[in-house]
Design a protein around this motif. Structure first.
Motif, PDB file in Angstrom:
ATOM      1  N   CYS A 161       0.906  -1.247   0.024  1.00 30.26           N
ATOM      2  CA  CYS A 161      -0.042   0.075   0.047  1.00 30.26           C
ATOM      3  C   CYS A 161       0.932   1.161  -0.063  1.00 30.26           C
ATOM      4  O   CYS A 161       1.732   1.245   0.986  1.00 30.26           O
ATOM      5  CB  CYS A 161      -0.736  -0.315   1.075  1.00 30.26           C
ATOM      6  SG  CYS A 161      -2.366   1.102   1.288  1.00 30.26           S
ATOM      7  N   SER A 174       1.677   5.318   0.242  1.00 29.07           N
ATOM      8  CA  SER A 174       1.190   6.252   1.058  1.00 29.07           C
ATOM      9  C   SER A 174       1.970   7.662   0.743  1.00 29.07           C
ATOM     10  O   SER A 174       2.915   7.544   0.654  1.00 29.07           O
ATOM     11  CB  SER A 174       1.218   6.143   2.516  1.00 29.07           C
ATOM     12  OG  SER A 174       0.849   7.212   3.422  1.00 29.07           O
ATOM     13  N   GLN A 190      -4.973  -0.946   2.986  1.00 34.11           N
ATOM     14  CA  GLN A 190      -4.076  -0.783   4.036  1.00 34.11           C
ATOM     15  C   GLN A 190      -4.085  -1.839   5.068  1.00 34.11           C
ATOM     16  O   GLN A 190      -3.218  -2.644   5.634  1.00 34.11           O
ATOM     17  CB  GLN A 190      -4.277   0.391   4.788  1.00 34.11           C
ATOM     18  CG  GLN A 190      -2.951   0.971   5.600  1.00 34.11           C
ATOM     19  CD  GLN A 190      -2.843   2.564   6.208  1.00 34.11           C
ATOM     20  OE1 GLN A 190      -4.277   2.926   6.468  1.00 34.11           O
ATOM     21  NE2 GLN A 190      -1.902   2.827   6.725  1.00 34.11           N
ATOM     22  N   CYS A 203      -2.513  -4.924   3.377  1.00 34.10           N
ATOM     23  CA  CYS A 203      -1.267  -5.009   2.931  1.00 34.10           C
ATOM     24  C   CYS A 203      -0.141  -5.675   4.020  1.00 34.10           C
ATOM     25  O   CYS A 203      -0.428  -5.617   5.035  1.00 34.10           O
ATOM     26  CB  CYS A 203      -0.526  -3.498   2.521  1.00 34.10           C
ATOM     27  SG  CYS A 203      -0.375  -2.547   3.892  1.00 34.10           S
ATOM     28  N   MET A 220       3.944  -1.302   3.967  1.00 28.38           N
ATOM     29  CA  MET A 220       3.546   0.002   3.546  1.00 28.38           C
ATOM     30  C   MET A 220       4.608   0.951   2.930  1.00 28.38           C
ATOM     31  O   MET A 220       5.644   0.721   3.427  1.00 28.38           O
ATOM     32  CB  MET A 220       3.035   0.710   4.965  1.00 28.38           C
ATOM     33  CG  MET A 220       2.680   1.992   4.976  1.00 28.38           C
ATOM     34  SD  MET A 220       1.089   2.077   4.514  1.00 28.38           S
ATOM     35  CE  MET A 220       0.366   3.606   4.783  1.00 28.38           C
ATOM     36  N   GLU A 279      -2.742   7.434   8.026  1.00 30.90           N
ATOM     37  CA  GLU A 279      -2.023   6.411   7.556  1.00 30.90           C
ATOM     38  C   GLU A 279      -0.885   5.803   8.249  1.00 30.90           C
ATOM     39  O   GLU A 279      -0.816   4.569   8.232  1.00 30.90           O
ATOM     40  CB  GLU A 279      -1.879   6.673   5.898  1.00 30.90           C
ATOM     41  CG  GLU A 279      -3.243   6.923   5.237  1.00 30.90           C
ATOM     42  CD  GLU A 279      -2.838   7.787   3.951  1.00 30.90           C
ATOM     43  OE1 GLU A 279      -1.634   7.919   3.462  1.00 30.90           O
ATOM     44  OE2 GLU A 279      -3.948   8.044   3.278  1.00 30.90           O
ATOM     45  N   ALA A 282      -0.229   2.232  10.104  1.00 38.61           N
ATOM     46  CA  ALA A 282       0.629   1.409  10.220  1.00 38.61           C
ATOM     47  C   ALA A 282       1.611   1.056  11.284  1.00 38.61           C
ATOM     48  O   ALA A 282       1.973  -0.103  11.327  1.00 38.61           O
ATOM     49  CB  ALA A 282       1.677   1.790   8.840  1.00 38.61           C
ATOM     50  N   ILE A 326       2.912  -2.819  10.623  1.00 45.66           N
ATOM     51  CA  ILE A 326       3.260  -3.078   9.340  1.00 45.66           C
ATOM     52  C   ILE A 326       4.472  -2.761   8.908  1.00 45.66           C
ATOM     53  O   ILE A 326       5.033  -1.664   8.950  1.00 45.66           O
ATOM     54  CB  ILE A 326       1.910  -2.484   8.249  1.00 45.66           C
ATOM     55  CG1 ILE A 326       0.790  -2.706   8.718  1.00 45.66           C
ATOM     56  CG2 ILE A 326       2.616  -2.605   6.846  1.00 45.66           C
ATOM     57  CD1 ILE A 326      -0.415  -1.913   8.042  1.00 45.66           C
ATOM     58  N   MET A 329       7.571  -1.306   6.908  1.00 43.45           N
ATOM     59  CA  MET A 329       7.482  -0.037   6.106  1.00 43.45           C
ATOM     60  C   MET A 329       8.980   0.132   5.245  1.00 43.45           C
ATOM     61  O   MET A 329       9.765   0.077   5.835  1.00 43.45           O
ATOM     62  CB  MET A 329       7.490   1.035   7.154  1.00 43.45           C
ATOM     63  CG  MET A 329       6.335   2.222   6.734  1.00 43.45           C
ATOM     64  SD  MET A 329       5.972   3.294   8.223  1.00 43.45           S
ATOM     65  CE  MET A 329       5.184   2.402   9.168  1.00 43.45           C
TER      66      MET A 329
END
Length: 202
Positions: A33, A35, A114, A117, A120, A137, A141, A146, A148
Motif C-alpha cells: 500500500c 502512502s 491498508q 497489505c 506500507m 495512514e 501502519a 506493518i 515499512m
C-alpha cells in the motif's frame, strides 16, 4: 492491468466520464500500500509559484515508476500494489477534476488496501508532513506493526531529520523497515533497491 483497458478508462476519465467496474472479477488483496501526499507542501509549492510553474503540481510520477518496478520485480499484479490514483480507475464514480483522480469513497478503498497489505510504502515530502490524512495512514501502519519502506527525495534538512527520527521510532517499536534517500541522478538504481526491500517483506 490490461494496457488497452487502462488506456480506454483513462480516456474516459480525461473526458470527465464516470469509470465503471471493468468486470465482476474479485479483487486480489493488496500486498503493498503506497502512502503519499498529492502536493509537495506549502514551501515547495511557493517555489513553483515563484518560478512561474503554476500551483497544480502532483507528486505521483515517481510513485508510478516505483509501483511498476515493484510489480515487475516482485511478480505482483495491479491489484496487489495499491496506488489510489491508479487503482481508483477501476472503481465506479472516479473522475478526473483539475488533473486529479477523485472518488467520493477513496478513503474506503484506501483503508481496505491498508488493512490487507503486508508492506506500507511511504513517500516522505513536505506535503506529507502537512497532511492529516497521511498522519492517520502512518499511525495505522505503526499501530498495526506493518513493515515499512520510507523514501524521501526532498533536499530539505528537516525531512532528512524526519526520516532519521521515523527510522529510530520504528526501530524502538521493532517494526521492520528500510529507509531510502535518493536524488534524480540515482533514481533508477534506487527503484531496484526499493523493489528488493519490498520483496524481503512479502
Amino acid at each position: 492491468m490490461d494496457q488497452k483497458w487502462f488506456s480506454a478508462r483513462w480516456s474516459q476519465v480525461m473526458n470527465g466520464q464516470s469509470v465503471l467496474e471493468p468486470s465482476n472479477d474479485p479483487r486480489l488483496p493488496a500486498k503493498v500500500c503506497m502512502s503519499y501526499a498529492s502536493s509537495f507542501g506549502r514551501a515547495q509549492m511557493q517555489q513553483f509559484i515563484n518560478s512561474g510553474m503554476g500551483t497544480n503540481v502532483v507528486s505521483v510520477g515517481s510513485l508510478r515508476g516505483i509501483r511498476l518496478t515493484i510489480m515487475k520485480d516482485c511478480g505482483l499484479r495491479d491489484d496487489e500494489v495499491y496506488l489510489d490514483c491508479d487503482n481508483l480507475l477501476k472503481e465506479r464514480g472516479t473522475k478526473l477534476v483539475d488533473g486529479k483522480v477523485l472518488n467520493d469513497r477513496w478513503d474506503h478503498f484506501y483503508q481496505k488496501a491498508q488493512r490487507e497489505c503486508r508492506v506500507m510504502f511511504v513517500m516522505l515530502t513536505e506535503g506529507y508532513r502537512e497532511s492529516q490524512w497521511c498522519e492517520r495512514e502512518l499511525n495505522f501502519a505503526v499501530s498495526n506493526r506493518i513493515p515499512m519502506i520510507v523514501v524521501t527525495y526532498d533536499h530539505s534538512p528537516r525531512l532528512h531529520q524526519d526520516l532519521s527520527q521515523l527510522g529510530a521510532m520504528l526501530a524502538r517499536h521493532q517494526i521492520p523497515h528500510k529507509l531510502f534517500y535518493w536524488t534524480m541522478d540515482d533514481c533508477d538504481e534506487r527503484m531496484d533497491e526499493i523493489a528488493a526491500a519490498v520483496r524481503t517483506f512479502l
